[in-house]
Design a protein around this motif. Sequence first.
Motif, PDB file in Angstrom:
ATOM      1  N   GLU A  80     -21.742  -9.774   0.331  1.00  0.00           N
ATOM      2  CA  GLU A  80     -22.830 -10.527   0.940  1.00  0.00           C
ATOM      3  C   GLU A  80     -23.253 -10.042   2.315  1.00  0.00           C
ATOM      4  N   TYR A  81     -22.337  -9.432   3.056  1.00  0.00           N
ATOM      5  CA  TYR A  81     -22.669  -8.931   4.395  1.00  0.00           C
ATOM      6  C   TYR A  81     -21.992  -7.586   4.633  1.00  0.00           C
ATOM      7  N   PHE A  82     -22.661  -6.785   5.420  1.00  0.00           N
ATOM      8  CA  PHE A  82     -22.144  -5.487   5.872  1.00  0.00           C
ATOM      9  C   PHE A  82     -22.056  -5.535   7.392  1.00  0.00           C
ATOM     10  N   ILE A  83     -20.836  -5.383   7.919  1.00  0.00           N
ATOM     11  CA  ILE A  83     -20.596  -5.420   9.360  1.00  0.00           C
ATOM     12  C   ILE A  83     -20.100  -4.044   9.783  1.00  0.00           C
ATOM     13  N   LEU A 121     -14.436 -10.262  12.741  1.00  0.00           N
ATOM     14  CA  LEU A 121     -15.666 -10.998  12.439  1.00  0.00           C
ATOM     15  C   LEU A 121     -15.834 -11.236  10.944  1.00  0.00           C
ATOM     16  N   GLY A 122     -15.519 -10.220  10.150  1.00  0.00           N
ATOM     17  CA  GLY A 122     -15.607 -10.385   8.705  1.00  0.00           C
ATOM     18  C   GLY A 122     -14.663 -11.462   8.196  1.00  0.00           C
ATOM     19  N   ALA A 123     -13.442 -11.468   8.716  1.00  0.00           N
ATOM     20  CA  ALA A 123     -12.458 -12.462   8.296  1.00  0.00           C
ATOM     21  C   ALA A 123     -12.894 -13.865   8.710  1.00  0.00           C
ATOM     22  N   MET A 124     -13.482 -14.011   9.910  1.00  0.00           N
ATOM     23  CA  MET A 124     -13.941 -15.328  10.354  1.00  0.00           C
ATOM     24  C   MET A 124     -15.089 -15.834   9.481  1.00  0.00           C
ATOM     25  N   ILE A 125     -15.983 -14.939   9.087  1.00  0.00           N
ATOM     26  CA  ILE A 125     -17.096 -15.333   8.207  1.00  0.00           C
ATOM     27  C   ILE A 125     -16.570 -15.828   6.866  1.00  0.00           C
ATOM     28  N   VAL A 126     -15.609 -15.096   6.306  1.00  0.00           N
ATOM     29  CA  VAL A 126     -15.058 -15.485   5.003  1.00  0.00           C
ATOM     30  C   VAL A 126     -14.210 -16.743   5.130  1.00  0.00           C
ATOM     31  N   ASP A 127     -13.358 -16.802   6.132  1.00  0.00           N
ATOM     32  CA  ASP A 127     -12.510 -17.974   6.336  1.00  0.00           C
ATOM     33  C   ASP A 127     -13.344 -19.225   6.593  1.00  0.00           C
ATOM     34  N   GLY A 129     -16.141 -19.956   5.302  1.00  0.00           N
ATOM     35  CA  GLY A 129     -16.905 -20.377   4.137  1.00  0.00           C
ATOM     36  C   GLY A 129     -18.348 -19.916   4.138  1.00  0.00           C
ATOM     37  N   PHE A 130     -18.680 -18.950   4.986  1.00  0.00           N
ATOM     38  CA  PHE A 130     -20.056 -18.471   5.060  1.00  0.00           C
ATOM     39  C   PHE A 130     -20.341 -17.329   4.089  1.00  0.00           C
ATOM     40  N   ALA A 131     -19.292 -16.779   3.508  1.00  0.00           N
ATOM     41  CA  ALA A 131     -19.431 -15.737   2.490  1.00  0.00           C
ATOM     42  C   ALA A 131     -18.105 -15.612   1.767  1.00  0.00           C
ATOM     43  N   GLU A 132     -18.161 -15.087   0.556  1.00  0.00           N
ATOM     44  CA  GLU A 132     -16.926 -14.853  -0.192  1.00  0.00           C
ATOM     45  C   GLU A 132     -16.458 -13.406  -0.061  1.00  0.00           C
ATOM     46  N   ASN A 133     -17.405 -12.485   0.139  1.00  0.00           N
ATOM     47  CA  ASN A 133     -17.049 -11.068   0.200  1.00  0.00           C
ATOM     48  C   ASN A 133     -17.887 -10.363   1.269  1.00  0.00           C
ATOM     49  N   VAL A 134     -17.206  -9.631   2.141  1.00  0.00           N
ATOM     50  CA  VAL A 134     -17.858  -8.919   3.240  1.00  0.00           C
ATOM     51  C   VAL A 134     -17.256  -7.524   3.307  1.00  0.00           C
ATOM     52  N   VAL A 135     -18.068  -6.519   3.604  1.00  0.00           N
ATOM     53  CA  VAL A 135     -17.537  -5.178   3.821  1.00  0.00           C
ATOM     54  C   VAL A 135     -17.747  -4.791   5.285  1.00  0.00           C
ATOM     55  N   VAL A 136     -16.709  -4.218   5.882  1.00  0.00           N
ATOM     56  CA  VAL A 136     -16.786  -3.768   7.276  1.00  0.00           C
ATOM     57  C   VAL A 136     -16.495  -2.269   7.324  1.00  0.00           C
ATOM     58  N   ALA A 137     -17.099  -1.586   8.293  1.00  0.00           N
ATOM     59  CA  ALA A 137     -16.924  -0.136   8.363  1.00  0.00           C
ATOM     60  C   ALA A 137     -17.187   0.380   9.770  1.00  0.00           C
ATOM     61  N   THR A 138     -16.661   1.558  10.022  1.00  0.00           N
ATOM     62  CA  THR A 138     -16.981   2.278  11.249  1.00  0.00           C
ATOM     63  C   THR A 138     -16.733   3.761  11.033  1.00  0.00           C
ATOM     64  N   ILE A 175     -13.391  -7.501   2.642  1.00  0.00           N
ATOM     65  CA  ILE A 175     -12.657  -8.732   2.930  1.00  0.00           C
ATOM     66  C   ILE A 175     -13.162  -9.808   1.987  1.00  0.00           C
ATOM     67  N   SER A 176     -12.226 -10.550   1.377  1.00  0.00           N
ATOM     68  CA  SER A 176     -12.606 -11.468   0.304  1.00  0.00           C
ATOM     69  C   SER A 176     -11.758 -12.736   0.327  1.00  0.00           C
ATOM     70  N   LEU A 177     -12.284 -13.786  -0.290  1.00  0.00           N
ATOM     71  CA  LEU A 177     -11.527 -15.022  -0.499  1.00  0.00           C
ATOM     72  C   LEU A 177     -10.549 -14.904  -1.664  1.00  0.00           C
ATOM     73  N   LYS A 178     -10.549 -13.790  -2.359  1.00  0.00           N
ATOM     74  CA  LYS A 178      -9.676 -13.627  -3.517  1.00  0.00           C
ATOM     75  C   LYS A 178      -8.216 -13.808  -3.123  1.00  0.00           C
TER      76      LYS A 178
END
Length: 336
Positions: A80-83, A121-127, A129-138, A175-178
């Motif tokens: 759902e989001y790319f950070i 930030l990705g973990a806070m978004i998922v924790d 409840g604002f998204a179930e799956n987020v990908v982060v990269a650098t 990062i996921s709620l799985k």
Amino acid sequence: MSNKKVGKQTIMLENAPAIIGVASIVGPKEGQGPLKDYFDLIINDMYFQEKSWEKAERKMMKEAVEMAIKNSKLPYDAVEYFIAGDLLNQIISAGYTARDIGIPFLGIYGACSTMSEGLALGAMIVDGGFAENVVVATSSHFCTAERQFRFPLELGNQRPPTAQTTVTGAGAAVISLKNDNPRITFITIGKVIDMGQKNPNDMGSAMAPAAVDTIFRHFEDTKRSPDYYDLIVTGDLASIGKDIAEDLLKEKGLDISNKYSDCGLMIFSPNQDVHAGGSGCGCAATVFCGYIYKEMKKGRFNKVLLVATGALMSTTSTQQGESIPCIAHAVAIENL
């Protein structure tokens, strides 16, 4: 006061989001180092079949993101989001990657601390409840970073022993709620620390106090001891900064030396002529997404504190004689 806030700077993630897929891509020098067997892709051409180093870095990030999503076993549209962020002017590697992959984008800049910031930030978004799956990269690239922050390689400038070698590499994590391991359990957000260091060829000395401040605060907030973790790893202090960090922590009564390593020392061998060691956004990203994550999946490490560090300077601030403000963020990653 939020019931997720612990102490002054730390957040406890009640739902403990899982990291379900990672990918790491590195350059030729990194692919000759001691962690070579852990990376998903080693490129043998610093241009990565592109027309410029900057385009090569962008390609590394894009391929790392796509690979991480594939490794997560999620459908592409479930993310759902790319950070993401990087070192290049206005985080262009992340911006152009976001254009190409079509996932809603949050661009961040933490210099070499960007991987920890993204995971946080990705973990806070998922924790939350604002998204179930987020990908982060650098990502980072030796040639693009040298050209931007120090001297064009064509000049052949001699670097001092305190200088570090920017890692050519990209890392991505989903990062996921799985219900899976490893999980992100605690996050300690760092403060900007500036001890007046002005030398862009000595990043380790500049960043060490920021790492110390965040590490000390993490243990103060969580009431944990260093013995709780199997591994405490900083992002890229390398040889000089790591020694400084250990000494400063001992002055505060905190001895982490038997659990402590640094990504800037882990990714290269001493005989690779990298001066003080590795640095760059890709340093912590590739070491975590390559070596640390895979060893956690095997059960060798079960509790890791990742503390990526960043020097928040720019070419403008350096040219104007400004000191170097630095930051570090800590992310506790555990098999539960």
